[in-house]
Design a protein around this motif. Structure first.
Motif, PDB file in Angstrom:
ATOM      1  N   ALA A   1     119.830 -54.589  53.541  1.00 33.48           N
ATOM      2  CA  ALA A   1     120.655 -55.347  53.834  1.00 33.48           C
ATOM      3  C   ALA A   1     121.633 -55.583  52.898  1.00 33.48           C
ATOM      4  N   ASP A   2     120.835 -56.686  52.437  1.00 40.33           N
ATOM      5  CA  ASP A   2     121.147 -57.590  51.180  1.00 40.33           C
ATOM      6  C   ASP A   2     122.197 -56.945  49.667  1.00 40.33           C
ATOM      7  N   VAL A   3     122.005 -55.756  49.362  1.00 43.58           N
ATOM      8  CA  VAL A   3     123.095 -54.624  48.675  1.00 43.58           C
ATOM      9  C   VAL A   3     124.062 -54.693  49.968  1.00 43.58           C
ATOM     10  N   TRP A   4     123.450 -53.536  50.492  1.00 37.46           N
ATOM     11  CA  TRP A   4     125.027 -53.005  51.746  1.00 37.46           C
ATOM     12  C   TRP A   4     125.635 -54.081  51.665  1.00 37.46           C
ATOM     13  N   LEU A   5     124.926 -54.720  52.702  1.00 38.43           N
ATOM     14  CA  LEU A   5     126.369 -55.799  53.055  1.00 38.43           C
ATOM     15  C   LEU A   5     127.419 -56.292  51.762  1.00 38.43           C
ATOM     16  N   ARG A   6     126.526 -56.544  51.028  1.00 37.30           N
ATOM     17  CA  ARG A   6     127.038 -57.508  49.025  1.00 37.30           C
ATOM     18  C   ARG A   6     127.972 -56.068  49.060  1.00 37.30           C
ATOM     19  N   SER A   7     127.588 -54.940  49.176  1.00 36.77           N
ATOM     20  CA  SER A   7     128.822 -53.583  48.369  1.00 36.77           C
ATOM     21  C   SER A   7     129.643 -53.417  49.664  1.00 36.77           C
ATOM     22  N   PHE A   8     129.288 -53.228  50.618  1.00 38.38           N
ATOM     23  CA  PHE A   8     130.431 -53.361  51.876  1.00 38.38           C
ATOM     24  C   PHE A   8     131.489 -53.970  51.426  1.00 38.38           C
ATOM     25  N   ASP A   9     131.024 -55.345  51.142  1.00 38.07           N
ATOM     26  CA  ASP A   9     132.232 -56.481  51.512  1.00 38.07           C
ATOM     27  C   ASP A   9     133.413 -56.618  50.240  1.00 38.07           C
ATOM     28  N   ALA A  10     132.202 -55.794  49.076  1.00 38.57           N
ATOM     29  CA  ALA A  10     133.448 -56.100  47.686  1.00 38.57           C
ATOM     30  C   ALA A  10     133.830 -54.608  47.197  1.00 38.57           C
ATOM     31  N   ALA A  11     133.118 -53.785  48.139  1.00 31.53           N
ATOM     32  CA  ALA A  11     133.880 -52.607  47.486  1.00 31.53           C
ATOM     33  C   ALA A  11     134.968 -52.166  48.517  1.00 31.53           C
TER      34      ALA A  11
END
Length: 154
Positions: A20-30
């Motif tokens: 979930a941490d990776v998903w959220l950080r990646s979505f927000d950055a990309a």
């Protein structure tokens, strides 16, 4: 750290918070211009209760930290997210290799039209755009594009 120092393995229930941490950080950055359809706590619950237990989920990790996530279902690449600090190191390439090995008959996926880096990435891996929509049927209401990979096309 090079991609070969990264371990790719099946995800288990204990990985859900890191996924979930990776998903959220990646979505927000990309996708900074894309409205997320669900708040963080709902995304975390969905990953814990639906994605990890019901999909074929793989993680890329280094030094015990999850830095990439791949989720598959029958014929679909459902999720591919990398920690923003780990992009451009070949990890996404390795996860796509896993996806193709796990789904040798072919894959399809959706990505948002505004995510041009993702489109270039998938096209480099043999995926072909076959459909574009105005986003009316996705939760984000964001125009998207469906890609298909067939092994005979590669």
């Amino acid at each position: 750290m090079p991609a070969d120092a990264v371990v790719v393995r099946r995800a288990g229930p204990a990985d859900a918070p890191a996924v979930a941490d990776v998903w959220l950080r990646s979505f927000d950055a990309a996708l900074p211009t894309v409205r997320r359809a669900h708040p963080d706590h709902e995304v975390r619950g969905w990953i814990r209760d639906v994605l990890v237990p019901r999909h074929d989920v793989w993680v890329a990790e280094t030094d015990g930290a999850v830095v990439g996530v791949l989720a598959l279902s029958d014929g679909w690449l459902d999720q591919l997210y990398l920690d923003p600090d780990w992009r451009g190191r070949g990890i996404g390439d390795r996860l796509v290799e896993v996806a193709k090995l796990r789904q040798p008959a072919g894959l399809q996926l959706w990505t948002f039209q505004v995510n041009e880096p993702a489109q270039r990435f998938y096209e480099r891996h043999g995926f072909v755009a076959v459909e574009r929509t105005d986003g009316a049927t996705n939760e984000e209401r964001e125009p998207d594009v469906r890609y298909v990979w067939r092994p005979q096309d590669s």
